[in-house]
Design a protein around this motif. Structure first.
Motif, PDB file in Angstrom:
ATOM      1  N   ILE A 123       0.851  -1.059  -0.056  1.00 47.51           N
ATOM      2  CA  ILE A 123       0.012  -0.003   0.013  1.00 47.51           C
ATOM      3  C   ILE A 123       1.021   1.065  -0.004  1.00 47.51           C
ATOM      4  O   ILE A 123       0.465   2.134  -0.820  1.00 47.51           O
ATOM      5  CB  ILE A 123      -1.038   0.153   1.223  1.00 47.51           C
ATOM      6  N   ARG A 126       2.643   1.878  -3.338  1.00 48.28           N
ATOM      7  CA  ARG A 126       1.543   2.002  -4.472  1.00 48.28           C
ATOM      8  C   ARG A 126       1.012   3.486  -4.374  1.00 48.28           C
ATOM      9  O   ARG A 126       1.186   4.165  -5.123  1.00 48.28           O
ATOM     10  CB  ARG A 126       0.902   1.007  -4.346  1.00 48.28           C
ATOM     11  N   HIS A 127       0.708   3.727  -3.066  1.00 44.03           N
ATOM     12  CA  HIS A 127      -0.090   4.958  -2.781  1.00 44.03           C
ATOM     13  C   HIS A 127       0.738   6.149  -2.248  1.00 44.03           C
ATOM     14  O   HIS A 127       0.182   7.304  -2.399  1.00 44.03           O
ATOM     15  CB  HIS A 127      -1.308   4.566  -1.977  1.00 44.03           C
ATOM     16  N   LEU A 151      -2.627  -5.739  -2.658  1.00 44.62           N
ATOM     17  CA  LEU A 151      -3.054  -4.576  -2.789  1.00 44.62           C
ATOM     18  C   LEU A 151      -4.639  -4.641  -2.323  1.00 44.62           C
ATOM     19  O   LEU A 151      -5.271  -3.837  -1.639  1.00 44.62           O
ATOM     20  CB  LEU A 151      -2.781  -3.600  -3.985  1.00 44.62           C
ATOM     21  N   LYS A 155      -6.563  -3.230   0.683  1.00 48.59           N
ATOM     22  CA  LYS A 155      -7.756  -1.990   0.302  1.00 48.59           C
ATOM     23  C   LYS A 155      -9.012  -2.664   0.847  1.00 48.59           C
ATOM     24  O   LYS A 155      -9.822  -1.734   1.354  1.00 48.59           O
ATOM     25  CB  LYS A 155      -7.577  -1.527  -1.006  1.00 48.59           C
ATOM     26  N   LYS A 159     -10.882  -0.444   3.554  1.00 49.44           N
ATOM     27  CA  LYS A 159     -12.375   0.104   3.232  1.00 49.44           C
ATOM     28  C   LYS A 159     -13.266  -0.346   4.249  1.00 49.44           C
ATOM     29  O   LYS A 159     -14.020   0.681   4.604  1.00 49.44           O
ATOM     30  CB  LYS A 159     -12.674  -0.135   2.086  1.00 49.44           C
TER      31      LYS A 159
ATOM     32  N   THR B   3      -0.069   5.674 -11.544  1.00 51.81           N
ATOM     33  CA  THR B   3      -1.520   5.004 -10.992  1.00 51.81           C
ATOM     34  C   THR B   3      -2.599   5.101 -11.801  1.00 51.81           C
ATOM     35  O   THR B   3      -3.139   6.267 -11.909  1.00 51.81           O
ATOM     36  CB  THR B   3      -1.425   5.277  -9.662  1.00 51.81           C
ATOM     37  N   MET B   6      -7.693   4.791 -10.544  1.00 48.01           N
ATOM     38  CA  MET B   6      -8.014   5.242  -9.278  1.00 48.01           C
ATOM     39  C   MET B   6      -9.534   5.520  -8.966  1.00 48.01           C
ATOM     40  O   MET B   6     -10.066   6.170  -9.588  1.00 48.01           O
ATOM     41  CB  MET B   6      -7.267   6.411  -8.998  1.00 48.01           C
ATOM     42  N   ASP B  10      -8.776   5.210  -3.329  1.00 47.82           N
ATOM     43  CA  ASP B  10      -7.460   5.297  -3.641  1.00 47.82           C
ATOM     44  C   ASP B  10      -6.834   6.707  -3.619  1.00 47.82           C
ATOM     45  O   ASP B  10      -5.970   6.951  -2.972  1.00 47.82           O
ATOM     46  CB  ASP B  10      -7.320   4.778  -5.118  1.00 47.82           C
ATOM     47  N   GLU B  11      -7.797   7.788  -4.022  1.00 50.87           N
ATOM     48  CA  GLU B  11      -7.606   9.119  -3.954  1.00 50.87           C
ATOM     49  C   GLU B  11      -7.421   9.535  -2.576  1.00 50.87           C
ATOM     50  O   GLU B  11      -6.396  10.253  -2.139  1.00 50.87           O
ATOM     51  CB  GLU B  11      -8.465  10.088  -4.914  1.00 50.87           C
ATOM     52  N   LEU B  13      -6.816   7.615  -0.102  1.00 49.15           N
ATOM     53  CA  LEU B  13      -5.507   6.875   0.771  1.00 49.15           C
ATOM     54  C   LEU B  13      -4.539   7.624   0.135  1.00 49.15           C
ATOM     55  O   LEU B  13      -3.545   8.013   1.332  1.00 49.15           O
ATOM     56  CB  LEU B  13      -5.606   5.589  -0.006  1.00 49.15           C
ATOM     57  N   GLU B  14      -4.170   8.082  -0.994  1.00 53.37           N
ATOM     58  CA  GLU B  14      -3.109   8.861  -1.267  1.00 53.37           C
ATOM     59  C   GLU B  14      -2.741  10.173  -0.611  1.00 53.37           C
ATOM     60  O   GLU B  14      -1.667  10.431  -0.259  1.00 53.37           O
ATOM     61  CB  GLU B  14      -2.921   8.992  -3.023  1.00 53.37           C
TER      62      GLU B  14
END
Lengths: 168, 202
Positions: A123, A126-127, A151, A155, A159, B3, B6, B10-11, B13-14
């Motif tokens: 994670i 990647r993020h 991943l 996630k 979530k 990436t 998304m 995801d957004e 999270l980043e």
């Protein structure tokens, strides 16, 4: 792209200056606090320095460095878990001490630390660092499909645990 | 390092990860403050030499060397004491020095070598020792008797100078010489304890 010469001390110093913030940022998400992350980061650079002569130029130095650092972090996490079990047994029935490192957004970090370390690493790479699945696979030495499944599992769990906060 | 695909999670999270990371970054430490500065690079010739030296001067090696030296000294002292019949180390070489000096003095002008004279002394000394042993009981013999079964007063058959068997050193150094191969058993365990592996080019 910075080019490094394996075994060259000045180049390793340059690698340290360039990658230290990112390596530390990765480890602070996986380990329990800043001191642990700083210790692991220093340990990782120490190990890398000892192996610097054997680094191959065709491999990205940062990925190589990340791999070493994550191996250090995984080992440290295992030790932390043993210690946490011991502490839990010692203070059974007493309330938990507050986490002094908890900031205004402690939840994500708490949940990341609750994940299996390898999922958490995927994670973060990647993020936080923007690695592609292929780059994560090369860094961790695992197939891309494994990266994707890690991943996805990570996630899904995040979530479930953080869903209501994301909605806000 | 792009990436794709998304979603909202995801957004989020980043964004959260970056905010969190920015809160947790401090001043970038200088290489001179890092832990690796005190470590040698693996494969460095100087470090290999220092590791080998450290291994050689390990406790085990020092102990083995000290023990061997002690055994050698003790064995030499025993032999000399048996030959000179004196426990005083200053007497051990004294007889031989006197004899050699006497042989030199007796050498005719222009003559060469004192070997025959010294050899004669050694033979006489050997015969004296044999007689002494012949008259003493077997229990007084340093070795408790003649293992060969020969009469105690018999000729010292195989000794080149006719010396008594008791003049041989029976207390030579033992076979426990320190083996260089054992010096510093942990010398090969330095460097990057675990091979961190290599990664290919993405």
């Amino acid at each position: 792209m910075v080019s490094y010469r394996p075994g060259n001390k000045e180049d390793f110093d340059q690698l340290y200056r360039t990658t230290y913030p990112r390596i530390f940022a990765t480890l602070v998400m996986i380990l329990k606090d800043r001191p642990a992350a700083e210790d692991a980061t220093q340990e990782a650079f120490l190990r890398a320095f000892r192996a610097w002569k054997s680094w191959k130029e065709d491999a990205p130095a940062e990925a190589w460095m990340h791999r070493i650092a994550l191996n250090v972090a995984f080992t440290k996490r295992r030790r932390e878990q043993f210690q946490e079990v011991g502490m839990l047994v010692l203070r059974l029935g007493r309330p938990d001490d507050p986490d002094p490192t908890a900031g205004t957004h402690p939840d994500l970090r708490q949940e990341l630390r609750a994940l299996p370390p390898k999922q958490a690493a995927a994670i973060v790479l990647r993020h936080l660092h923007g690695y592609s699945n292929r780059e994560i696979a090369l860094t961790l030495g695992i197939p891309e499909r494994t990266v994707a499944s890690r991943l996805a599992a990570a996630k899904a769990r995040l979530k479930v645990r953080l869903g209501d906060r994301v909605e806000r | 390092m792009g990436t794709g695909g998304m979603d909202g999670f995801d957004e989020w999270l980043e964004r959260e990860l970056r905010q969190n990371a920015s809160r947790n970054t401090g001043p970038n430490p200088l290489p001179s403050q890092s832990r690796y500065q005190a470590a040698p690079l693996q494969g460095n010739a100087l470090s290999r030499f220092s590791f080998a030296l450290a291994a050689m001067v390990s406790t085990k090696t020092v102990t083995a060397l000290a023990l061997s030296a002690a055994v050698i000294v003790a064995a030499g002292a025993t032999t000399e004491a048996v030959i000179t019949r004196s426990a005083n180390p200053t007497d051990w070489g004294h007889q031989v020095v006197l004899q050699v000096q006497g042989c030199k003095d007796a050498l005719a002008p222009g003559g060469h070598g004192v070997g025959a004279c010294v050899s004669s002394f050694a033979s006489q000394h050997g015969r004296q020792e044999s007689k002494t042993h012949g008259t003493s009981s077997p229990s007084q013999h340093p070795n408790g008797g003649h293992p060969s079964g020969q009469p105690a007063g018999g000729p010292p058959s195989s000794h080149p100078h006719g010396g008594p068997p008791s003049s041989h050193s029976h207390g030579g150094p033992p076979s426990s010489h320190p083996s260089p191969g054992n010096a510093g058993g942990n010398s090969g365990n330095r460097g990057a304890g675990s091979n961190p592996g290599h990664v290919g080019k993405p």
